[in-house]
Motif scaffolding. Structure first.
Motif, short mmCIF file in Angstrom:
data_model
loop_
_atom_site.label_atom_id
_atom_site.label_comp_id
_atom_site.label_asym_id
_atom_site.label_seq_id
_atom_site.Cartn_x
_atom_site.Cartn_y
_atom_site.Cartn_z
N VAL A 63 0.84 -1.20 0.00
CA VAL A 63 0.00 0.00 0.00
C VAL A 63 0.87 1.24 0.00
CG1 VAL A 63 -1.68 1.36 1.31
CG2 VAL A 63 -1.91 -1.13 1.19
N LYS A 64 0.63 2.15 -0.93
CA LYS A 64 1.34 3.43 -1.01
C LYS A 64 0.32 4.55 -1.04
CE LYS A 64 5.76 2.57 -1.49
NZ LYS A 64 6.75 3.23 -0.65
N LEU A 65 0.46 5.45 -0.09
CA LEU A 65 -0.46 6.57 0.03
C LEU A 65 -0.17 7.64 -1.02
CD1 LEU A 65 -2.65 7.34 2.07
CD2 LEU A 65 -0.87 8.44 3.45
N TYR A 66 -1.21 8.31 -1.50
CA TYR A 66 -1.10 9.47 -2.40
C TYR A 66 -0.22 10.54 -1.74
CZ TYR A 66 -3.22 12.59 -5.96
OH TYR A 66 -3.47 13.41 -7.02
N TYR A 68 1.92 10.34 -5.77
CA TYR A 68 2.89 9.47 -6.44
C TYR A 68 3.81 10.32 -7.29
CZ TYR A 68 -0.81 6.73 -4.64
OH TYR A 68 -1.73 6.24 -3.76
N LYS A 99 -9.17 9.73 1.06
CA LYS A 99 -8.09 8.74 1.07
C LYS A 99 -7.79 8.30 -0.36
CE LYS A 99 -8.61 4.38 1.93
NZ LYS A 99 -8.82 3.23 1.06
N GLU A 101 -5.02 5.42 -2.13
CA GLU A 101 -3.91 4.46 -1.97
C GLU A 101 -3.72 3.69 -3.27
OE1 GLU A 101 -4.75 3.22 2.72
OE2 GLU A 101 -5.61 2.04 1.11
N TRP A 103 -2.21 -0.06 -4.38
CA TRP A 103 -1.97 -1.32 -3.65
C TRP A 103 -1.50 -2.37 -4.66
CZ3 TRP A 103 -6.03 -3.37 0.43
CH2 TRP A 103 -5.43 -4.36 1.21
N LYS A 228 -10.05 10.07 6.95
CA LYS A 228 -8.83 9.32 7.28
C LYS A 228 -7.56 10.15 7.25
CE LYS A 228 -8.23 4.91 6.00
NZ LYS A 228 -8.69 3.77 6.78
N ILE A 229 -7.48 11.12 6.34
CA ILE A 229 -6.19 11.74 6.05
C ILE A 229 -6.35 13.24 5.98
CG2 ILE A 229 -4.54 12.09 4.13
CD1 ILE A 229 -4.99 9.14 3.46
N TRP A 231 -4.52 16.20 3.97
CA TRP A 231 -3.54 16.29 2.89
C TRP A 231 -2.40 17.24 3.20
CZ3 TRP A 231 -3.61 12.20 0.20
CH2 TRP A 231 -4.81 11.53 0.01
N HIS A 234 0.80 15.72 3.82
CA HIS A 234 1.52 15.09 2.70
C HIS A 234 1.98 16.11 1.67
CE1 HIS A 234 0.36 11.20 4.27
NE2 HIS A 234 -0.75 11.82 4.62
#
Ligand code: AKG
Length: 315
Positions: A63-66, A68, A99, A101, A103, A228-229, A231, A234
């Motif tokens: 799993v890689k979170l935004y 990219y 969210k 991701e 995967w 969840k997140i 931004w 990030h």
């Protein structure tokens, strides 16, 4: 491809839908090519899985979170037909992407079978409204072909789970297995499901297989017990700056960027935000001026004073 009204009705009534051919071929191909900036190609992985052990520590290691490194992947999260489907399903335009991701899964790396669960367990502090009001829209976009051998998501129609109280968001596998519907579909397909739908990830059924997907979740802004997140956490990661430059104001807004007309925008913020995101077109937000004198923390002018002295330049 525009998601049809009948597909969205299926999400409301059955809890999920699969839309084949959702991504146009160019967007799909560019996103697929960009995967190899992040993940080992299947042939490289399977040539020597021990060299790629980092992808096999848990079933979530892929799993890689935004964001990219490439726009080719970042743009998939704001694909116009996806945003359109979210607006129509959620019945609102003031939406946020809460969210994203990627995967990657490789057969044999680990057992990817999951227990049956409802996603609201870690998307909300409370429980979804069963009348569908303020629904969260969870999606899985297939970037590789997912056959029955490739660990498709397995979902239980709402009609089969109405008697299972919502507070049970993780369930031991039982008779429900017989009710599972598989979301096997070709690359470019879109699975939309609700957070009160019981489902699970499943394991591969043959060696040498792999699965690559992007999960993009939308909700109406304002219900702060959902999400969840943030931004902002990030914003300094590679790719986010380029994504903000490439996006339209509407697309940025989905990540919480101040919208056009917000009283956040004034001559100072237009200048400083332009400097943070070289190349961004802030024209729709107003006209830049000289950088404003910086205020220290705690010296924020009251709203009335701000609207007198610092009205947005296009106001
Ligand atoms: O990977 C999948 O197919 C589904 C994963 C899932 O349901 C989850 O991790 O919550």
């Amino acid at each position: 491809m525009r998601v049809s009204d009948s597909s969205l009705a299926q999400v409301r009534d059955r809890g999920f839908t699969v839309v084949e051919g959702f991504l146009d071929p160019g967007t799909l191909k560019a996103a697929q090519d960009a995967l190899w900036d992040i993940y080992p190609r299947p042939e490289d992985y399977f040539a020597d899985p021990r060299k790629h052990a980092r992808w096999a520590l848990t079933q979530f290691s892929g799993v890689k979170l935004y964001p990219y490194p490439s726009w080719a992947l970042n743009r998939v999260a704001v694909y116009p037909d996806l945003v359109d489907a979210a607006e129509r399903l959620l019945g609102a335009t003031d939406l946020e992407i809460y969210k994203v991701e990627l995967w990657a899964k490789y057969a044999g790396a680990i057992n990817y079978d999951q227990v049956h669960h409802r996603d609201f367990g870690n998307h909300s502090l409370v429980a979804p409204r069963s009348d569908g009001a303020h629904m969260q829209m969870t999606t899985i976009i297939l970037l590789s072909d997912v056959t029955e051998l490739d660990g498709p998501t397995k979902l239980i129609p709402l009609s089969e789970s109405r008697d299972i109280p919502l507070h049970r968001h993780h369930l031991r596998m039982g008779d429900l297995v017989d009710k599972e519907v598989s979301a096997a579909a070709p690359a470019g397909s879109l699975l939309i499901y609700r957070t009160d739908v019981i489902h699970r990830g499943s394991d591969f059924k043959a060696p040498g297989r792999s699965r690559f997907v992007m999960l993009v979740d939308f909700q109406e802004r304002g219900w702060r017990w959902n999400g969840k997140i943030h931004w902002g956490d990030h914003a300094n990661r590679p790719g986010l700056r380029e994504a903000m430059v490439a996006m339209t104001p509407r697309e940025r807004d989905l990540f919480g960027f101040p919208p056009t007309g917000s009283d956040y925008w004034n001559a100072q913020t237009l200048t400083d935000v332009a400097a943070r995101y070289p190349g961004i077109d802030l024209g729709p937000y107003g006209k830049p001026g000289k950088p404003g004198a910086r205020r220290g923390a705690g010296s924020r002018a009251p709203r009335a004073a701000r609207s007198k002295g610092e009205s947005p330049p296009d106001a």
